[in-house]
Each structure stands twice: as structure tokens, then as C-alpha cells.
Design an enzyme around this catalytic site. Structure first.
Site, PDB file in Angstrom:
ATOM      1  N   SER A 144      -4.940   4.819  -6.425  1.00 20.22           N
ATOM      2  CA  SER A 144      -5.836   4.217  -5.449  1.00 20.22           C
ATOM      3  C   SER A 144      -7.280   4.375  -5.909  1.00 20.22           C
ATOM      4  CB  SER A 144      -5.674   4.899  -4.087  1.00 20.22           C
ATOM      5  OG  SER A 144      -6.670   4.461  -3.185  1.00 20.22           O
ATOM      6  N   TYR A 157      -5.578  12.505   0.748  1.00 17.55           N
ATOM      7  CA  TYR A 157      -5.111  11.310   0.055  1.00 17.55           C
ATOM      8  C   TYR A 157      -5.786  11.150  -1.312  1.00 17.55           C
ATOM      9  CZ  TYR A 157      -3.770   6.415  -0.677  1.00 17.55           C
ATOM     10  OH  TYR A 157      -3.274   5.239  -1.188  1.00 17.55           O
TER      11      TYR A 157
END
Length: 252
Positions: A144, A157
Site C-alpha cells: 500500500s 496498517y
């Protein structure tokens, strides 16, 4: 793409969004795909759609955080299609309750680690022996842009997605001489079904203003990058982290 015809691959997290778009693209290129997901019904729907369009696909229930489940989906690829040439490790999640480092609960960090780091490690352990047996193959991991973005609103995350990058470099360095390639794709803001459910119109508008492009991302943009890395056209790309984000982050 060159060299995808007849290849066999697993798409982990392939029921919807980026994974589903990738499964469709690879099947269109002539690959046989095994779609794995906890969302078994949606995975079957995606596989059915691919078969209806003339492609080759099956769906398998996959818990990416479980080693036996990872081994089972690789075995399914071998049993159904005769081997494994690429594995797209596309699992992500665990963001509920993920806030700043002083307030993020430990159980949120542990869940994020299981989904965003451990699952990719287990995928590697399951897939590599099958690809080595085949004479080589490609591990393609979805990370990501958050891994390098420095967001003030979440910590787990980005941390746990970042762990994928050294994993891919390790795989490339250790097994590259045996025909294994390992690369990472870091999507920017991609308007998947899940993202659309959680983002306000204001957030999307802000995201579009921030990117030096005419639009935000679509799942098919990431699918195209995965297809290249799985194909013979990507044969000399190894150990790289690609940011596919419309220019939102411009990195070496």
C-alpha cells in the site's frame, strides 16, 4: 502480455476489488486462475464470470492467516491445473480501531500483523516449493502507499504493510538464481467496492485534487501491473516495489 498463456496462478483475496480485477485480467491473457478468499460465495461468483467468458478459473475458500489453508490453495492449483507459476498475495485489512501509536490497541496491531504481514509470509512458504518444482515463478505482493505515506491517523496498517517489502527482497535475493521473481505493488487511492463504501464524497474529491492525474485509480490499473509482473514481459523485474498511484507519491 507475453507468456501468460497456459500459466497457472493463485489470486489470494480475489473475490472482489483489485483481486477480482486481477483474476479477470490474467484469465483474459490465457492464464488459469485459482481465486482464494474468505468471501467464498463472492469468489465463486468471480470464478463463474470468468468461466462464462471462456476463461479457466476455480474458487477456493482461503484463510490467508492459516498455513494449512495456504497450503491447500496451492495444492488446488496443482490438482486442477497441473502446477503453479505465480501467486498474487493480495490480502489486506484489519484497519478497524487503527489510530495513532499512543491509542492503537495491541489487539488491533496483532490483527493487522496477521492479515497484512503473516498472510504474505505464509503464502510465500506455501507457493515457493511448488514454483521451484516448476523451474521458477513469480511472487507478487500487494502492499500500500500507506507503507511510505506517513499518515498521522493510523499506525498498524502502514507498519504491517511495510513488512512485505523486505519479504519480497529476501525472496528475490535468495531464490532469484532458481528462477523466482518477487515484487511488490503499492496501490494509491483505488476506488474498489470496499473503498467506495467507506469513503465520503468529500474525501474522494480531496484525493483527486491531491493526485497529478485526471482521475483516481481503478482496480484494473493494479491488475495491469500484476499481469505484467506475472508475464514473460516482466522477466527482468525482481525485488522491486512499484508505486501505482497516478503520481500521488513520486519515488525512486
Amino acid at each position: 502480455m507475453r507468456g501468460l498463456q497456459g500459466k497457472v496462478g493463485v489470486i489470494a483475496g480475489g473475490a472482489r476489488g483489485i483481486g477480482a480485477a486481477t483474476a479477470r485480467r490474467l484469465a483474459e491473457e490465457g492464464a488459469s486462475v485459482v481465486i482464494g478468499d474468505l468471501l467464498a460465495d463472492q469468489a465463486e461468483e468471480t470464478a463463474n464470470a470468468i468461466r462464462a467468458a471462456g476463461g479457466k478459473a476455480i474458487a477456493v475458500m482461503l484463510d490467508g492467516t492459516d498455513a494449512e489453508s495456504q497450503a491447500a490453495i496451492v495444492q488446488a492449483a496443482q490438482d486442477e491445473f497441473g502446477g503453479l507459476d505465480f501467486y498474487h498475495s493480495n490480502l489486506a485489512g484489519g484497519t478497524d480501531g487503527d489510530i495513532d501509536a499512543l491509542n492503537c490497541p495491541v489487539d488491533v496491531l496483532e490483527k493487522s500483523f496477521a492479515i497484512n504481514s503473516k498472510s504474505h509470509f505464509l503464502a510465500t512458504q506455501a507457493a515457493l516449493p511448488a514454483m521451484l518444482e516448476r523451474g521458477g515463478g513469480a511472487m507478487i505482493y500487494t502492499s500500500s502507499g500507506a507503507a511510505s505515506g506517513g499518515a498521522p491517523w493510523q499506525v498498524a496498517y502502514p507498519m504491517t504493510k511495510n513488512a512485505i517489502h523486505p519479504l519480497a527482497r529476501h525472496v528475490a535475493a535468495k531464490w532469484g538464481k532458481q528462477g523466482i521473481r518477487a515484487n511488490v505493488i503499492c496501490p494509491g487511492l483505488v476506488l474498489t467496492e470496499a473503498v467506495k463504501l467507506h469513503l465520503t464524497d468529500e474525501y474522494v474529491e480531496r484525493g483527486l485534487k491531491a493526485v497529478p492525474h485526471t482521475r483516481l485509480g481503478a482496480p484494473e490499473d493494479i491488475a495491469a501491473a500484476v499481469a505484467f509482473l506475472a508475464s514473460d514481459d516482466g522477466a527482468w523485474v525482481n525485488g522491486q516495489v512499484w508505486h501505482v498511484n497516478g503520481g500521488a507519491q513520486m519515488r525512486d
